[in-house]
Scaffold this active site. Structure first.
Site, mmCIF file in Angstrom:
data_model
loop_
_atom_site.group_PDB
_atom_site.id
_atom_site.type_symbol
_atom_site.label_atom_id
_atom_site.label_comp_id
_atom_site.label_asym_id
_atom_site.label_seq_id
_atom_site.Cartn_x
_atom_site.Cartn_y
_atom_site.Cartn_z
ATOM 1 N N ASP A 9 0.842 -1.207 0.000
ATOM 2 C CA ASP A 9 0.000 0.000 0.000
ATOM 3 C C ASP A 9 0.875 1.254 0.000
ATOM 4 O O ASP A 9 0.799 2.095 0.903
ATOM 5 C CB ASP A 9 -0.923 -0.007 1.222
ATOM 6 N N ASP A 58 -6.312 -6.517 -4.600
ATOM 7 C CA ASP A 58 -7.250 -6.352 -3.471
ATOM 8 C C ASP A 58 -8.171 -5.176 -3.765
ATOM 9 O O ASP A 58 -7.966 -4.075 -3.259
ATOM 10 C CB ASP A 58 -6.466 -6.124 -2.179
ATOM 11 N N LYS A 60 -11.488 -5.564 -3.304
ATOM 12 C CA LYS A 60 -12.696 -5.842 -2.515
ATOM 13 C C LYS A 60 -13.938 -5.578 -3.364
ATOM 14 O O LYS A 60 -14.815 -4.791 -3.009
ATOM 15 C CB LYS A 60 -12.708 -5.027 -1.226
ATOM 16 N N ASP A 63 -19.945 -5.324 -6.331
ATOM 17 C CA ASP A 63 -20.976 -4.700 -7.167
ATOM 18 C C ASP A 63 -21.941 -5.773 -7.660
ATOM 19 O O ASP A 63 -21.904 -6.918 -7.200
ATOM 20 C CB ASP A 63 -20.277 -3.959 -8.324
ATOM 21 N N ASN A 66 -22.801 -8.351 -13.143
ATOM 22 C CA ASN A 66 -22.244 -7.923 -14.430
ATOM 23 C C ASN A 66 -21.057 -6.985 -14.235
ATOM 24 O O ASN A 66 -20.026 -7.116 -14.905
ATOM 25 C CB ASN A 66 -23.321 -7.247 -15.280
ATOM 26 N N PRO A 168 -5.118 -10.621 7.218
ATOM 27 C CA PRO A 168 -4.461 -9.337 7.452
ATOM 28 C C PRO A 168 -4.687 -8.861 8.886
ATOM 29 O O PRO A 168 -5.595 -9.339 9.576
ATOM 30 C CB PRO A 168 -5.164 -8.393 6.470
ATOM 31 N N GLY A 169 -3.857 -7.908 9.313
ATOM 32 C CA GLY A 169 -4.062 -7.316 10.636
ATOM 33 C C GLY A 169 -2.895 -7.501 11.584
ATOM 34 O O GLY A 169 -2.943 -7.067 12.737
ATOM 35 N N GLN A 173 -2.149 -3.181 12.974
ATOM 36 C CA GLN A 173 -3.533 -3.257 13.476
ATOM 37 C C GLN A 173 -3.624 -4.028 14.800
ATOM 38 O O GLN A 173 -4.718 -4.240 15.328
ATOM 39 C CB GLN A 173 -4.458 -3.911 12.434
HETATM 40 O O1 C5P Z 1 -0.687 -2.150 7.004
HETATM 41 P P1 C5P Z 1 -1.456 -3.366 7.388
HETATM 42 O O2 C5P Z 1 -0.583 -4.545 7.711
HETATM 43 O O3 C5P Z 1 -2.507 -3.114 8.422
HETATM 44 O O4 C5P Z 1 -2.222 -3.757 6.015
HETATM 45 C C1 C5P Z 1 -3.238 -4.718 5.949
HETATM 46 C C2 C5P Z 1 -3.704 -4.851 4.527
HETATM 47 O O5 C5P Z 1 -4.742 -5.817 4.437
HETATM 48 C C3 C5P Z 1 -4.267 -3.578 3.923
HETATM 49 O O6 C5P Z 1 -3.945 -3.597 2.535
HETATM 50 C C4 C5P Z 1 -5.758 -3.708 4.115
HETATM 51 O O7 C5P Z 1 -6.482 -3.007 3.125
HETATM 52 C C5 C5P Z 1 -5.941 -5.203 3.938
HETATM 53 N N1 C5P Z 1 -7.105 -5.808 4.580
HETATM 54 C C6 C5P Z 1 -7.341 -5.723 5.939
HETATM 55 N N2 C5P Z 1 -8.449 -6.325 6.488
HETATM 56 C C7 C5P Z 1 -9.290 -7.023 5.711
HETATM 57 C C8 C5P Z 1 -9.050 -7.151 4.350
HETATM 58 C C9 C5P Z 1 -7.929 -6.526 3.816
HETATM 59 O O8 C5P Z 1 -6.553 -5.106 6.661
HETATM 60 N N3 C5P Z 1 -10.299 -7.683 6.240
#
Ligand code: C5P
EC number: 4.1.1.23
Length: 211
Positions: A9, A58, A60, A63, A66, A168-169, A173
């Site tokens: 990112d 990614d 996400k 929509d 189509n 992720p996280g 996070q």
């Molecule tokens: O910087 P960090 O390690 O938090 O990045 C986590 C990545 O995973 C980001 O690109 C975020 O958009 C993505 N993501 C997330 N949680 C989700 C799905 C995707 O943090 N459930």
């Protein structure tokens, strides 16, 4: 082995390419999202092709069927190997992404539950479980589940069986790699790698825990 996926990112194209190149020996795939694609264009997929790592878009995608189909056709034609789509839009919309992915010999992953604190506002009362079941029913290649809540990952694992879970996280996070590494097929890490003083060293350190 748990895969280590770099969430690139980084809105500056040159910086993103430098980070990808230096981290490539320690990672298993690169996830590209809106920050990089909106700043650099879809051709970033070609620019990132040289380390030979799978590229996950990614977007996400969320929509109608189509439009999802049209979006995914563009994504795979640009050179991506996988796409991340939302499941809350329903089976027909998710299936559109999965069908396009598979027609390009690519993969599609469905977001079952987000990782940030606000996610629990809507992802509760069995919603994530239902989305995970939808992902299985529609033939998705796996789901995205939050490393910030290992107990939720364990619960969603019961539903998806041996389908892939990417999580992720970790780090920025608050998620702990040790707590989820053995529950998932791969962890998605952004800031803990690309914002580190030495991204390659950070990726190497994390990859040692994954292996
Ligand atoms: O910087 P960090 O390690 O938090 O990045 C986590 C990545 O995973 C980001 O690109 C975020 O958009 C993505 N993501 C997330 N949680 C989700 C799905 C995707 O943090 N459930």
């Amino acid at each position: 082995m748990t895969e280590l996926i770099l969430a690139l990112d980084v809105p500056d194209r040159k910086e993103a390419l430098n980070i990808a190149e230096s981290c490539a020996p320690f990672i298993d795939a690169i996830k590209v999202g809106y920050p990089l694609v909106l700043s650099s264009g879809l051709s970033i997929a070609e620019d990132l092709a040289s380390p030979g790592l799978p590229l996950i878009a990614d977007f996400k995608v969320a929509d109608i069927p189509n439009t999802n189909r049209l979006i995914c056709e563009v994504v795979f034609s640009a050179g991506f190997d996988a796409v991340i789509a939302h499941g809350f839009v329903g089976a027909d919309a998710a299936r559109a992404c999965i069908e396009v992915a598979h027609s390009h010999s690519g993969k599609a992953y469905i977001v079952a539950e987000m990782s940030h604190p606000g996610a629990t506002e809507f992802f509760h009362d069995g919603v994530a479980e239902r989305i995970a079941a939808l992902a299985v029913r529609c033939g998705a290649d796996g789901i995205i589940a939050p490393a910030t809540r290992p107990e939720r990952v364990a619960r969603l694992r019961e539903i998806v069986g041996d389908k892939a879970i990417y999580s992720p996280g970790i780090g920025a996070q608050g998620g702990d790699l040790d707590a989820v590494a053995r529950l998932v097929d791969g962890v998605i890490v952004g800031r803990s790698i690309y914002a580190a003083d030495d991204p390659a060293a950070a990726a190497e350190r994390l990859s040692r825990i994954c292996r």
